[in-house]
Enzyme design. Structure first.
Site, mmCIF file in Angstrom:
data_model
loop_
_atom_site.group_PDB
_atom_site.id
_atom_site.type_symbol
_atom_site.label_atom_id
_atom_site.label_comp_id
_atom_site.label_asym_id
_atom_site.label_seq_id
_atom_site.Cartn_x
_atom_site.Cartn_y
_atom_site.Cartn_z
ATOM 1 N N LYS A 83 0.904 -1.168 -0.072
ATOM 2 C CA LYS A 83 -0.134 0.055 0.005
ATOM 3 C C LYS A 83 0.958 1.179 0.060
ATOM 4 O O LYS A 83 1.948 1.072 0.671
ATOM 5 C CB LYS A 83 -0.713 0.038 1.294
ATOM 6 C CG LYS A 83 -2.097 1.074 1.036
ATOM 7 C CD LYS A 83 -2.985 0.069 0.189
ATOM 8 C CE LYS A 83 -4.484 0.656 0.321
ATOM 9 N NZ LYS A 83 -5.457 -0.205 -0.083
HETATM 10 N N1 GLU Z 1 -7.097 -0.045 -3.419
HETATM 11 C C1 GLU Z 1 -7.814 -1.347 -3.684
HETATM 12 C C2 GLU Z 1 -7.847 -2.313 -2.347
HETATM 13 O O1 GLU Z 1 -7.707 -1.828 -1.400
HETATM 14 C C3 GLU Z 1 -7.485 -2.048 -4.935
HETATM 15 C C4 GLU Z 1 -5.949 -2.397 -5.073
HETATM 16 C C5 GLU Z 1 -5.476 -2.975 -6.446
HETATM 17 O O2 GLU Z 1 -6.108 -3.331 -7.036
HETATM 18 O O3 GLU Z 1 -4.311 -3.384 -6.297
HETATM 19 O O4 GLU Z 1 -8.349 -3.147 -2.495
#
Ligand code: GLU
Length: 434
Positions: A123
């Site tokens: 993240k």
């Molecule tokens: N931000 C989204 C999540 O928390 C998608 C992450 C992604 O597709 O890599 O799942």
């Protein structure tokens, strides 16, 4: 920089229930410990999976429109890359901090394992208030953040995606900055891109679509018909609005919705397509929406309903308000909307919680499809994307439901047990490189 309450977060924090003051990482660890216990994970494995692989903090200086330099703080945490390259969104928000990013990165590891996509978890974020930045400033911020993380990102290393307050345009800038520096177009370095740039059909709606797939599966386990249910949706961004729309299409009565401008309640059901149109015509805000009565965030969460979909922020259901939740199913559209302290209160009250790492995994599932399509240079129809997404979400739900029944535990605990077991098994096979 001290946290400053902003318009982006205020409705969900004030005057809502007091937060647990429980760190998101502690919340994640509490659930992790419980699952590790069931799995009888040995101490070394526990340590390995509890420690993020890499935590990067970068300073991101940009020249603002007035010519002055301003320095922002950016983060990228890779929690794990045992199952494959790490994957996870990048968020822009005034209260982004390392502890939160660490928790969100770990949740991505478990989320990818739950839906069986071959990615680890990561993240990222930049602490900023995007509402106060011009488009040019946002672009410079995104590009400099990407440039500072060129050695971290890569289609086989770490693949960012949209998250809170980041969108297709931001992904396009990340893709372009990375590509310029690698002297070739590298579409697979990021997902959630505009379709014309190698994005996938259905990616934008994927998280909300996945939320609804697992919610329908849960309703059917309870013997409830979707067209006889009432639904409350907290948050009307990408996840909340799509979830509301698809539940509405199933014939459910959506009695309350909210966004940062406030909550909107109508006991007779809100016309969701009309509310979405209103929002789109109104600069993506529900402010002034008049076909419903105003309702506070606190009261909205406590409405009596069949399905509550918290799709806004972390920590919304906590030990202060969990006992007042009057829903049969809580389907976590957001990451971490229920704190670990609230888990047992909801469980005691017979509320079925579909955990975030399952409920909102539709986003990363279609991100995986996007990455596959980019690498093949062959693009799928929306129908194929949606069909495969529904199949993967449904089978993940059925699988975890079975794990929960087998161990007599909640769906959340089952999700952690399954995910941790899967990552630990893979790690055993790979071994520790020395
Ligand atoms: N931000 C989204 C999540 O928390 C998608 C992450 C992604 O597709 O890599 O799942």
């Amino acid at each position: 920089m001290a946290h400053q309450p902003s318009i982006l977060t205020s409705f969900y924090k004030e005057p809502g229930p007091k937060l647990d003051q429980e760190s998101p990482f502690d919340s994640m660890m509490e659930r992790f410990r419980f699952a590790a216990d069931i799995l009888q994970l040995d101490e070394g494995m526990f340590q390995y999976l509890a420690s993020p692989v890499k935590q990067v903090i970068v300073s991101v200086p940009i020249v603002m429109d007035d010519g002055k330099i301003k320095v922002f703080e950016g983060f990228r945490v890779i929690h794990d890359n045992v199952l494959g390259p790490s994957k996870g969104g990048v968020r822009f928000a005034p209260d982004v901090h390392l502890d939160e990013v660490k928790a969100l990165a770990a949740w991505m590891t478990w989320k990818c394992a739950v839906v069986n996509v071959p990615f680890g978890g990561a993240k990222g974020g930049i602490r900023c208030n995007p509402k106060e930045l011009s488009k040019g400033e946002l672009e410079r911020l995104t590009r400099r953040y990407t440039a500072n993380l060129l050695e971290v990102f890569g289609p086989d290393r770490d693949i960012p995606a949209p998250d809170m307050n980041t969108d297709e345009q931001v992904m396009a800038w990340i893709m372009d900055t990375y590509s310029m520096n690698s002297l070739r177009t590298e579409t697979a370095v990021v997902t959630g891109k505009p379709i014309i740039l190698g994005g996938s059909q259905g990616r934008k709606e994927a998280t909300g679509r996945g939320v609804v797939t697992v919610t329908l599966a849960a309703l059917s386990k309870m013997g409830l018909m979707p067209n006889k249910t009432t639904v409350v949706v907290q948050g009307f961004g990408n996840v909340g609005s799509v979830s509301a729309q698809l539940m509405y299409e199933q014939g459910a009565k959506v009695i309350a919705i909210s966004d940062i401008s406030g909550g909107y309640y109508n006991a007779n059901g809100i016309d969701i397509p009309e509310a979405i149109k209103f929002m789109n015509d109104n600069n993506r805000s529900l402010e002034g929406y008049s076909n419903a009565d105003p309702i506070s965030n606190e009261d909205l969460l406590q409405l009596s309903c069949d399905v509550l979909i918290p799709a806004a922020k972390e920590d919304q259901i906590n030990r202060h308000n969990a006992h007042k939740i009057d829903a049969k199913i809580v389907s976590e559209g957001a990451n971490g909307p229920v704190t670990a302290n609230a888990d047992s209160i909801l469980e005691d009250n017979g509320v079925m919680v579909i955990p975030d790492i399952l409920a909102n995994a539709g986003g990363v599932t279609v991100s995986y499809f996007e990455w596959v399509q980019d690498r093949q240079g062959y693009f799928w129809t929306e129908e194929r994307v949606n069909r495969r997404l529904n199949r993967m979400m449904r089978s993940a739900f059925d699988n975890l439901y079975g794990v929960a029944e087998k161990h007599n535990i909640t769906l959340r605990q089952a999700a952690y047990v399954y995910a941790i077991d899967r990552v630990a098994e893979t790690l055993k096979l790979r071994g520790i490189y020395a």
